[in-house]
Design a protein around this motif. Structure first.
Motif, PDB file in Angstrom:
ATOM      1  N   PHE A   1      23.316  76.236  14.104  1.00 19.61           N
ATOM      2  CA  PHE A   1      22.972  75.244  13.048  1.00 19.61           C
ATOM      3  C   PHE A   1      22.654  75.725  11.679  1.00 19.61           C
ATOM      4  O   PHE A   1      22.994  75.212  10.731  1.00 19.61           O
ATOM      5  N   ALA A   2      21.729  76.822  11.915  1.00 15.89           N
ATOM      6  CA  ALA A   2      21.582  77.456  10.665  1.00 15.89           C
ATOM      7  C   ALA A   2      22.687  78.003  10.005  1.00 15.89           C
ATOM      8  O   ALA A   2      22.604  77.922   8.724  1.00 15.89           O
TER       9      ALA A   2
ATOM     10  N   ILE B   1      27.368  77.305   0.849  1.00 20.97           N
ATOM     11  CA  ILE B   1      28.562  78.016   0.640  1.00 20.97           C
ATOM     12  C   ILE B   1      29.439  77.138  -0.291  1.00 20.97           C
ATOM     13  O   ILE B   1      30.002  77.002  -1.234  1.00 20.97           O
ATOM     14  N   ALA B   2      29.583  76.105   0.524  1.00 21.80           N
ATOM     15  CA  ALA B   2      30.611  74.926  -0.111  1.00 21.80           C
ATOM     16  C   ALA B   2      30.287  74.176  -1.402  1.00 21.80           C
ATOM     17  O   ALA B   2      30.827  73.985  -2.338  1.00 21.80           O
ATOM     18  N   GLY B   3      28.817  74.102  -1.133  1.00 18.41           N
ATOM     19  CA  GLY B   3      28.020  73.589  -2.428  1.00 18.41           C
ATOM     20  C   GLY B   3      28.325  74.302  -3.491  1.00 18.41           C
ATOM     21  O   GLY B   3      28.495  73.778  -4.813  1.00 18.41           O
TER      22      GLY B   3
ATOM     23  N   ILE C   1      23.422  72.619  -2.013  1.00 16.00           N
ATOM     24  CA  ILE C   1      22.759  74.186  -2.052  1.00 16.00           C
ATOM     25  C   ILE C   1      21.388  73.985  -1.480  1.00 16.00           C
ATOM     26  O   ILE C   1      20.972  74.967  -0.597  1.00 16.00           O
ATOM     27  N   VAL C   2      20.516  73.540  -2.528  1.00 19.74           N
ATOM     28  CA  VAL C   2      19.153  73.720  -2.143  1.00 19.74           C
ATOM     29  C   VAL C   2      18.829  73.051  -0.720  1.00 19.74           C
ATOM     30  O   VAL C   2      18.145  73.814  -0.138  1.00 19.74           O
ATOM     31  N   VAL C   3      19.186  72.087  -0.340  1.00 16.67           N
ATOM     32  CA  VAL C   3      18.752  71.375   0.768  1.00 16.67           C
ATOM     33  C   VAL C   3      19.299  72.101   2.196  1.00 16.67           C
ATOM     34  O   VAL C   3      18.562  72.473   3.191  1.00 16.67           O
ATOM     35  N   ALA C   4      20.571  72.554   2.070  1.00 14.32           N
ATOM     36  CA  ALA C   4      21.053  73.332   3.175  1.00 14.32           C
ATOM     37  C   ALA C   4      20.518  74.585   3.044  1.00 14.32           C
ATOM     38  O   ALA C   4      20.073  75.039   4.489  1.00 14.32           O
TER      39      ALA C   4
ATOM     40  N   VAL D   1      17.180  75.198   2.309  1.00 15.93           N
ATOM     41  CA  VAL D   1      15.817  75.245   2.884  1.00 15.93           C
ATOM     42  C   VAL D   1      16.110  74.842   4.546  1.00 15.93           C
ATOM     43  O   VAL D   1      15.227  75.350   5.201  1.00 15.93           O
ATOM     44  N   LEU D   2      17.155  73.896   4.839  1.00 20.27           N
ATOM     45  CA  LEU D   2      17.204  73.606   6.356  1.00 20.27           C
ATOM     46  C   LEU D   2      17.591  74.969   7.285  1.00 20.27           C
ATOM     47  O   LEU D   2      16.994  75.142   8.029  1.00 20.27           O
ATOM     48  N   ALA D   3      18.455  75.638   6.509  1.00 20.96           N
ATOM     49  CA  ALA D   3      18.697  77.034   7.282  1.00 20.96           C
ATOM     50  C   ALA D   3      17.723  77.963   7.499  1.00 20.96           C
ATOM     51  O   ALA D   3      17.468  78.671   8.525  1.00 20.96           O
ATOM     52  N   GLY D   4      16.933  77.997   6.423  1.00 20.82           N
ATOM     53  CA  GLY D   4      15.628  78.836   6.414  1.00 20.82           C
ATOM     54  C   GLY D   4      14.789  78.378   7.469  1.00 20.82           C
ATOM     55  O   GLY D   4      14.001  78.867   8.209  1.00 20.82           O
ATOM     56  N   LEU D   5      14.464  76.830   7.639  1.00 21.57           N
ATOM     57  CA  LEU D   5      13.471  76.370   8.728  1.00 21.57           C
ATOM     58  C   LEU D   5      14.133  76.649   9.854  1.00 21.57           C
ATOM     59  O   LEU D   5      13.217  76.897  10.883  1.00 21.57           O
ATOM     60  N   LEU D   6      15.496  76.319  10.133  1.00 17.17           N
ATOM     61  CA  LEU D   6      15.991  76.719  11.279  1.00 17.17           C
ATOM     62  C   LEU D   6      15.786  77.833  11.804  1.00 17.17           C
ATOM     63  O   LEU D   6      15.830  78.368  13.161  1.00 17.17           O
ATOM     64  N   TRP D   7      16.064  78.780  10.928  1.00 22.88           N
ATOM     65  CA  TRP D   7      15.675  80.391  11.326  1.00 22.88           C
ATOM     66  C   TRP D   7      14.395  80.650  11.707  1.00 22.88           C
ATOM     67  O   TRP D   7      14.007  81.316  12.597  1.00 22.88           O
ATOM     68  N   LEU D   8      13.305  80.177  11.110  1.00 23.09           N
ATOM     69  CA  LEU D   8      12.008  80.320  11.165  1.00 23.09           C
ATOM     70  C   LEU D   8      11.691  79.897  12.780  1.00 23.09           C
ATOM     71  O   LEU D   8      10.885  80.368  13.316  1.00 23.09           O
TER      72      LEU D   8
END
Length: 102
Positions: free
Chosen positions: A5-6, A14-16, A83-86, A88-95
């Motif tokens: 999901f991240a 990337i799409a954004g 871009i910003v939201v995606a 941030v969410l990818a970073g949170l899921l990675w953490l």
């Protein structure tokens, strides 16, 4: 599964970015051609200038009463938001993936 999901959020970013690279330069060219006072306020190099990006992100571009410009700037704003939201969410899921890994 969390990392999958991240990666999906990274793909959304990337799409954004692709949409942003299409619409934001078109909006800036429109400003240059039809609203030189606004273009002068944003300054040179507005494509990646933080003040210009915040002007777009915050929605202050709507003060320019030109439906053709807002028709270009609105998709650029949506793309910037994606871009910003995606990311941030990818970073949170990675953490989260680091926190729950054995």
């Amino acid at each position: 599964m969390i990392m999958f999901f991240a990666l999906l959020f990274v793909a959304a970013a990337i799409a954004g970015a692709t949409a942003f690279v299409i619409f934001w330069p078109l909006a800036l060219v429109h400003l240059r051609d039809r609203h030189p006072d606004v273009k002068a306020r944003l300054g040179d190099g507005a494509f990646i200038k933080p003040d210009a990006l915040w002007w777009l992100f915050s929605g202050r571009y709507r003060q320019v009463r030109d439906p053709q410009f807002t028709g270009l700037a609105t998709p650029a704003r949506v793309a910037l938001t994606v871009i910003v939201v995606a990311l941030v969410l990818a970073g949170l899921l990675w953490l989260l993936s680091i926190a729950v890994s054995p």
